[in-house]
Design a protein around this motif. Structure first.
Motif, PDB file in Angstrom:
ATOM      1  N   THR A  89     -15.708   5.185 -54.086  1.00  0.00           N
ATOM      2  CA  THR A  89     -14.960   6.213 -53.350  1.00  0.00           C
ATOM      3  C   THR A  89     -14.371   7.157 -54.371  1.00  0.00           C
ATOM      4  O   THR A  89     -14.039   6.758 -55.493  1.00  0.00           O
ATOM      5  N   LEU A  90     -14.206   8.422 -53.988  1.00  0.00           N
ATOM      6  CA  LEU A  90     -13.645   9.401 -54.913  1.00  0.00           C
ATOM      7  C   LEU A  90     -12.212   9.060 -55.333  1.00  0.00           C
ATOM      8  O   LEU A  90     -11.880   9.177 -56.520  1.00  0.00           O
ATOM      9  N   PRO A  91     -11.325   8.625 -54.417  1.00  0.00           N
ATOM     10  CA  PRO A  91      -9.966   8.293 -54.871  1.00  0.00           C
ATOM     11  C   PRO A  91      -9.942   7.203 -55.939  1.00  0.00           C
ATOM     12  O   PRO A  91      -9.089   7.236 -56.837  1.00  0.00           O
ATOM     13  N   ARG A  92     -10.843   6.247 -55.880  1.00  0.00           N
ATOM     14  CA  ARG A  92     -10.832   5.163 -56.859  1.00  0.00           C
ATOM     15  C   ARG A  92     -11.242   5.649 -58.248  1.00  0.00           C
ATOM     16  O   ARG A  92     -10.889   5.025 -59.255  1.00  0.00           O
ATOM     17  N   THR A  93     -11.982   6.752 -58.325  1.00  0.00           N
ATOM     18  CA  THR A  93     -12.361   7.268 -59.641  1.00  0.00           C
ATOM     19  C   THR A  93     -11.162   7.811 -60.405  1.00  0.00           C
ATOM     20  O   THR A  93     -11.260   8.073 -61.603  1.00  0.00           O
ATOM     21  N   PHE A 138     -15.848   1.583 -46.608  1.00  0.00           N
ATOM     22  CA  PHE A 138     -17.218   1.400 -46.148  1.00  0.00           C
ATOM     23  C   PHE A 138     -18.045   2.639 -46.472  1.00  0.00           C
ATOM     24  O   PHE A 138     -18.949   3.025 -45.732  1.00  0.00           O
ATOM     25  N   GLY A 139     -17.719   3.237 -47.597  1.00  0.00           N
ATOM     26  CA  GLY A 139     -18.420   4.422 -48.054  1.00  0.00           C
ATOM     27  C   GLY A 139     -17.661   5.686 -47.684  1.00  0.00           C
ATOM     28  O   GLY A 139     -16.916   5.733 -46.700  1.00  0.00           O
ATOM     29  N   GLU A 140     -17.825   6.720 -48.496  1.00  0.00           N
ATOM     30  CA  GLU A 140     -17.096   7.966 -48.306  1.00  0.00           C
ATOM     31  C   GLU A 140     -17.293   8.560 -46.919  1.00  0.00           C
ATOM     32  O   GLU A 140     -16.344   8.998 -46.267  1.00  0.00           O
ATOM     33  N   ASP A 141     -18.526   8.564 -46.415  1.00  0.00           N
ATOM     34  CA  ASP A 141     -18.812   9.234 -45.147  1.00  0.00           C
ATOM     35  C   ASP A 141     -18.136   8.527 -43.983  1.00  0.00           C
ATOM     36  O   ASP A 141     -17.468   9.169 -43.160  1.00  0.00           O
ATOM     37  N   PHE A 142     -18.294   7.197 -43.894  1.00  0.00           N
ATOM     38  CA  PHE A 142     -17.683   6.487 -42.782  1.00  0.00           C
ATOM     39  C   PHE A 142     -16.170   6.482 -42.901  1.00  0.00           C
ATOM     40  O   PHE A 142     -15.465   6.626 -41.895  1.00  0.00           O
ATOM     41  N   ASP A 143     -15.634   6.298 -44.104  1.00  0.00           N
ATOM     42  CA  ASP A 143     -14.185   6.305 -44.279  1.00  0.00           C
ATOM     43  C   ASP A 143     -13.580   7.614 -43.759  1.00  0.00           C
ATOM     44  O   ASP A 143     -12.549   7.621 -43.071  1.00  0.00           O
ATOM     45  N   ASN A 158     -24.695   1.213 -45.476  1.00  0.00           N
ATOM     46  CA  ASN A 158     -25.291   0.416 -46.547  1.00  0.00           C
ATOM     47  C   ASN A 158     -24.725   0.957 -47.848  1.00  0.00           C
ATOM     48  O   ASN A 158     -24.991   2.105 -48.217  1.00  0.00           O
ATOM     49  N   GLU A 159     -23.918   0.129 -48.510  1.00  0.00           N
ATOM     50  CA  GLU A 159     -23.204   0.596 -49.690  1.00  0.00           C
ATOM     51  C   GLU A 159     -23.490  -0.295 -50.896  1.00  0.00           C
ATOM     52  O   GLU A 159     -23.847  -1.469 -50.747  1.00  0.00           O
ATOM     53  N   ASN A 160     -23.303   0.283 -52.064  1.00  0.00           N
ATOM     54  CA  ASN A 160     -23.554  -0.433 -53.306  1.00  0.00           C
ATOM     55  C   ASN A 160     -22.269  -1.030 -53.873  1.00  0.00           C
ATOM     56  O   ASN A 160     -21.216  -0.399 -53.841  1.00  0.00           O
ATOM     57  N   LEU A 161     -22.400  -2.248 -54.398  1.00  0.00           N
ATOM     58  CA  LEU A 161     -21.292  -2.897 -55.107  1.00  0.00           C
ATOM     59  C   LEU A 161     -21.416  -2.573 -56.592  1.00  0.00           C
ATOM     60  O   LEU A 161     -22.464  -2.796 -57.202  1.00  0.00           O
ATOM     61  N   HIS A 162     -20.324  -2.092 -57.168  1.00  0.00           N
ATOM     62  CA  HIS A 162     -20.291  -1.734 -58.580  1.00  0.00           C
ATOM     63  C   HIS A 162     -19.276  -2.590 -59.324  1.00  0.00           C
ATOM     64  O   HIS A 162     -18.275  -3.037 -58.754  1.00  0.00           O
ATOM     65  N   LEU A 163     -19.518  -2.780 -60.597  1.00  0.00           N
ATOM     66  CA  LEU A 163     -18.496  -3.264 -61.511  1.00  0.00           C
ATOM     67  C   LEU A 163     -17.684  -2.053 -61.961  1.00  0.00           C
ATOM     68  O   LEU A 163     -18.248  -0.985 -62.225  1.00  0.00           O
ATOM     69  N   THR A 164     -16.354  -2.216 -62.049  1.00  0.00           N
ATOM     70  CA  THR A 164     -15.495  -1.102 -62.472  1.00  0.00           C
ATOM     71  C   THR A 164     -14.568  -1.548 -63.587  1.00  0.00           C
ATOM     72  O   THR A 164     -14.280  -2.740 -63.740  1.00  0.00           O
ATOM     73  N   LEU A 165     -14.065  -0.583 -64.355  1.00  0.00           N
ATOM     74  CA  LEU A 165     -13.166  -0.825 -65.476  1.00  0.00           C
ATOM     75  C   LEU A 165     -11.969   0.115 -65.370  1.00  0.00           C
ATOM     76  O   LEU A 165     -12.127   1.330 -65.238  1.00  0.00           O
TER      77      LEU A 165
END
Length: 283
Positions: free
Chosen positions: A118-122, A168-173, A231-238
């Motif tokens: 999601t953009l806010p999490r970036t 649940f992804g930018e569009d649905f959120d 259908n969304e992707n799971l990422h590792l984040t830092l």
């Protein structure tokens, strides 16, 4: 929030470690040797701390034998990653999913082992590419409720529920914020109970974790609907504020994630942890 105290896990023995060793052997057989012998911790980064959604089987859940730890497919993936980059990774239970994100924003957790983009999490964490898993989020409802769902707009007149701080992804959120009546609760178990008791018409959550919790709670009168919400992707984040967040380490992690996704390591870890979850909840 479920602390899984009712689940009595089998004693941890050779089987669990043999499974992880088998996964390691699998990666070697596919032609990408783990580099822990060459990779050494950097001066400023001796250990990484990871966490994630603790109500997320078969990906993550609290260890019934040590509730300060998270276990599951994503936790196993972190151990493979640790061997590859040469830095230990501790996968901790921090609290509910919302608290995990707050702690990551503050830099008290280095890694989130599984987050949608999601953009806010970036604003407070870096995403590693490629994603290590694609997931499917669905609408859950009661068997006796005739819900004519084909598109998001069909949910507009109904009361929905999900877990707080889930995406649940930018569009649905965005659509849900602007068009749907969606309440949020602290845990998946609470959301399921609201749905079962008729306090909500539908629940939005991922299919595999949702099915796992229904089995644990011995609930058989709920169903999922098609098509998927997303259908969304799971990422590792830092975390941006992690002391370990350096260009050199980000590069090492990116290369390791790329190798593991090419080798399809996650599928074997998921299969193993589905069986582990079932065994724990049969006790």
């Amino acid at each position: 929030m479920s602390d899984l105290k009712s689940a009595r896990a089998p004693r941890r023995g050779p089987g669990l470690f043999q499974s992880l060793a088998a996964a390691l052997g699998f990666t070697l057989a596919l032609g990408w040797p783990l580099q822990s012998a060459q990779a050494q911790p950097t001066e400023s980064c001796k250990q990484l701390t990871a966490s994630g959604n603790p109500q997320y089987p078969p990906y993550l859940w609290r260890d019934p034998e040590d509730e300060n730890r998270l276990i599951g497919a994503n936790a196993d993936l972190m151990q493979l990653l640790a061997r590859e980059i040469g830095i230990p990774i501790e996968v901790r239970y921090i609290g509910p999913w919302g608290r995990v994100q707050e702690e990551t924003r503050a830099g008290r957790i280095d890694l989130i082992a599984g987050a949608f983009f999601t953009l806010p999490r970036t604003e407070y964490m870096d995403y590693f590419h490629p994603a290590f898993r694609e997931t499917r989020s669905v609408v859950w409802t009661r068997d006796n409720l005739r819900l004519n769902y084909r598109r998001w707009a069909d949910l507009g007149s109904l009361q929905g529920v999900t877990v707080i701080n889930n995406s649940f992804g930018e569009d649905f959120d965005r659509y849900a914020r602007e068009n749907l009546k969606m309440s949020t609760v602290a845990s998946l178990e609470q959301a399921i109970q609201m749905l079962q008791k008729g306090r909500a018409d539908y629940l939005v959550y991922e299919d595999s974790p949702g099915a796992a919790f229904l089995a644990k709670m011995n609930i058989t009168d709920l169903k999922s609907l098609s098509p998927a919400v997303a259908n969304e992707n799971l990422h590792l984040t830092l975390s941006h504020k992690s002391a370990c967040n350096t260009p050199e380490l980000r590069g090492r992690i990116t290369r390791a994630i790329y190798k593991m996704t090419r080798a399809n390591v996650m599928q074997g870890l998921i299969d193993k942890n589905i069986q582990l979850w079932r065994k724990q909840n049969q006790q």
